[in-house]
Enzyme design. Structure first.
Site, PDB file in Angstrom:
ATOM      1  N   ARG A  46       0.853  -1.193   0.000  1.00  0.00           N
ATOM      2  CA  ARG A  46       0.000   0.000   0.000  1.00  0.00           C
ATOM      3  C   ARG A  46       0.886   1.240   0.000  1.00  0.00           C
ATOM      4  NH1 ARG A  46      -1.375   1.528   4.626  1.00  0.00           N
ATOM      5  NH2 ARG A  46      -2.251  -0.446   5.354  1.00  0.00           N
ATOM      6  N   TYR A  98     -16.267  17.847 -14.526  1.00  0.00           N
ATOM      7  CA  TYR A  98     -16.576  16.417 -14.655  1.00  0.00           C
ATOM      8  C   TYR A  98     -17.609  16.038 -13.580  1.00  0.00           C
ATOM      9  CZ  TYR A  98     -15.989  11.361 -14.372  1.00  0.00           C
ATOM     10  OH  TYR A  98     -16.226  10.018 -14.330  1.00  0.00           O
ATOM     11  N   ASP A 170      -7.132  19.545 -13.343  1.00  0.00           N
ATOM     12  CA  ASP A 170      -7.479  18.231 -13.877  1.00  0.00           C
ATOM     13  C   ASP A 170      -7.081  18.252 -15.353  1.00  0.00           C
ATOM     14  OD1 ASP A 170      -8.711  16.044 -15.056  1.00  0.00           O
ATOM     15  OD2 ASP A 170     -10.507  16.149 -13.810  1.00  0.00           O
TER      16      ASP A 170
HETATM   17  C1  PLP Z   1     -12.935  10.207 -15.959  1.00  0.00           C
HETATM   18  C2  PLP Z   1     -12.602  11.531 -15.393  1.00  0.00           C
HETATM   19  C3  PLP Z   1     -12.378  11.700 -14.009  1.00  0.00           C
HETATM   20  C4  PLP Z   1     -12.535  10.574 -13.013  1.00  0.00           C
HETATM   21  O1  PLP Z   1     -11.587   9.574 -13.186  1.00  0.00           O
HETATM   22  P1  PLP Z   1     -11.852   8.021 -12.850  1.00  0.00           P
HETATM   23  O2  PLP Z   1     -10.587   7.375 -13.248  1.00  0.00           O
HETATM   24  O3  PLP Z   1     -13.052   7.601 -13.664  1.00  0.00           O
HETATM   25  O4  PLP Z   1     -12.146   7.948 -11.382  1.00  0.00           O
HETATM   26  C5  PLP Z   1     -12.020  12.959 -13.578  1.00  0.00           C
HETATM   27  N1  PLP Z   1     -11.904  14.008 -14.426  1.00  0.00           N
HETATM   28  C6  PLP Z   1     -12.129  13.878 -15.752  1.00  0.00           C
HETATM   29  C7  PLP Z   1     -11.987  15.066 -16.635  1.00  0.00           C
HETATM   30  C8  PLP Z   1     -12.492  12.641 -16.284  1.00  0.00           C
HETATM   31  O5  PLP Z   1     -12.723  12.528 -17.599  1.00  0.00           O
END
Ligand code: PLP
Length: 381
Positions: A46, A98, A170
């Site tokens: 972990r 998102y 992000d």
């Molecule tokens: C898919 C996505 C997420 C979440 O990611 P997961 O791997 O599905 O948990 C977050 N931000 C964006 C822009 C995404 O496309």
């Protein structure tokens, strides 16, 4: 090192015990110690696993950061970022977000006393109204999903610095190939590795990359203390995916350009949202902060009928109707009924998210075949 070389070499080196050129899948939960505390740097998987370490170092290099941290999903990575903060703290977030991130912020962390402001980030100065002594972070996503708006990261970094806030980005839609937010002044880059980085629709994973040592150690503490870590098999698959990231992205961008232009000239298509168009409202910012414009495209149909959108999506052979994006195969999605169904109609229509809006994740197939698939499906309406 340039990007393509980093994609292949950064973070990985032949296994010293065998010479294996590919990082082995260290499928182990624990590591033998010679004497209590006398070990080779690995105690429990972990906390650390050599396959994960290689991937984390590769991701850090791709984002021009210093520390990479992998999580069992993108949302797991975002969860760790928000856990840096305390009840009463406030976060300013993009409104065009998102859906899963919005759900995590509002349905989970608001219960723990963290306050979120969801705002448009077209003008950074307008964010000043939301800053007070409790504000700690700005959360940005660009390009946004599914409207493909572009947020000026340099301007957001200047705003965040001025007010002493962390800036987290992000970067899932762009991937590190198209955009490196740390270079533009961000403090944290987040990825849903599930998408372009994995690239083959076979892994769910998340990642964070930072430059700052202290921030990295706080996040590493949370990664281990909360435990949302990926297994070594998944890390191996992503290491493999990354080796072709630059090649895949080049083709995603090329195909994206071809398909966007094709749709723009199609008589049954109304609007096409793609940041590579010169008349896209944020084209200049996209040109300045991105290396190219990517393969994510949204479009609407003339007449804006839900039935027409459904018929088009049911008629595709190559664009599979599915959630997710960023894989080698082309996908299509219907935001109004899939990813953004929980947003009231009035709210979503204000930003252009209408019933006929179709989102494409253009894959790396031959563009000619993708165009034919679109032509045949659009001929059905
Ligand atoms: C898919 C996505 C997420 C979440 O990611 P997961 O791997 O599905 O948990 C977050 N931000 C964006 C822009 C995404 O496309």
């Amino acid at each position: 090192m340039k990007f393509g070389t980093k994609a292949i070499h950064a973070g990985v080196s032949p296994d010293p015990s065998t010479g294996a050129i590919m990082t082995p899948i260290f499928q182990t939960s624990t590591y033998v110690q010679k004497s209590p505390g006398d070990h080779l740097g690995y105690e429990y998987s972990r906390t650390h696993n050599p396959t994960r370490t290689a991937l984390q170092n590769s991701l850090a290099a791709l984002e021009n950061g210093k520390h990479g941290l992998c999580f069992s999903s993108g949302l797991g990575a975002i969860d760790a970022v928000v856990k840096l903060f305390n009840p009463g703290d406030e976060i300013i977030s993009t409104s065009d977000l998102y859906g899963g991130t919005y759900r995590l912020f509002t349905k989970v962390f608001e219960r723990y006393g963290i306050k979120f402001h969801f705002v448009s980030m077209a003008d950074p100065e307008s964010l000043t109204a939301y800053v007070n002594e409790k504000t700690k972070m700005v959360w940005v996503e660009t390009p946004t999903n599914p409207m493909m708006n572009i947020i000026d990261l340099k301007a957001m970094a200047a705003f965040s610095k001025k007010h002493g806030l962390l800036l987290a980005v992000d970067n899932t839609f762009a991937s590190p190939y198209l955009q490196n937010p740390l270079d533009l002044g961000a403090d944290i880059v987040m990825h849903s590795v599930t998408k372009y980085l994995g690239g083959h629709s076979d892994v769910v994973m998340g990642a964070l990359v930072v430059k700052d040592d202290e921030l990295a150690s706080k996040l590493a503490f949370l990664q281990n203390a909360c435990g949302a870590t990926p297994g070594p098999q998944d890390c191996f698959l992503v290491l493999r995916g990354i080796k072709t990231l630059h090649l895949r992205m080049e083709r995603h961008c090329q195909n994206g350009k071809t398909i966007a232009a094709y749709l723009k000239n199609h008589p049954k298509v109304d609007k096409v949202y793609w940041p590579g168009f010169e008349d896209h409202p944020n084209h200049d910012v996209a040109r300045a902060q991105m290396r190219d414009f990517g393969g994510m495209i949204s479009f609407t149909l003339v007449g804006n009928q839900l039935e027409d959108a459904k018929k088009v999506m049911e008629s595709f052979h190559l664009f599979s109707l599915a959630e997710s994006l960023g894989g080698v195969e082309s996908l299509c999605g219907h935001p109004a009924s899939m990813t953004h169904a929980s947003i009231p109609r009035e709210e979503r229509e204000k930003v252009g998210l209408v019933d006929s809006l179709i989102r494409l994740s253009v894959g790396v197939e031959d563009a000619e075949d993708l165009k034919n698939d679109l032509a045949k499906a659009l001929a059905k309406i």
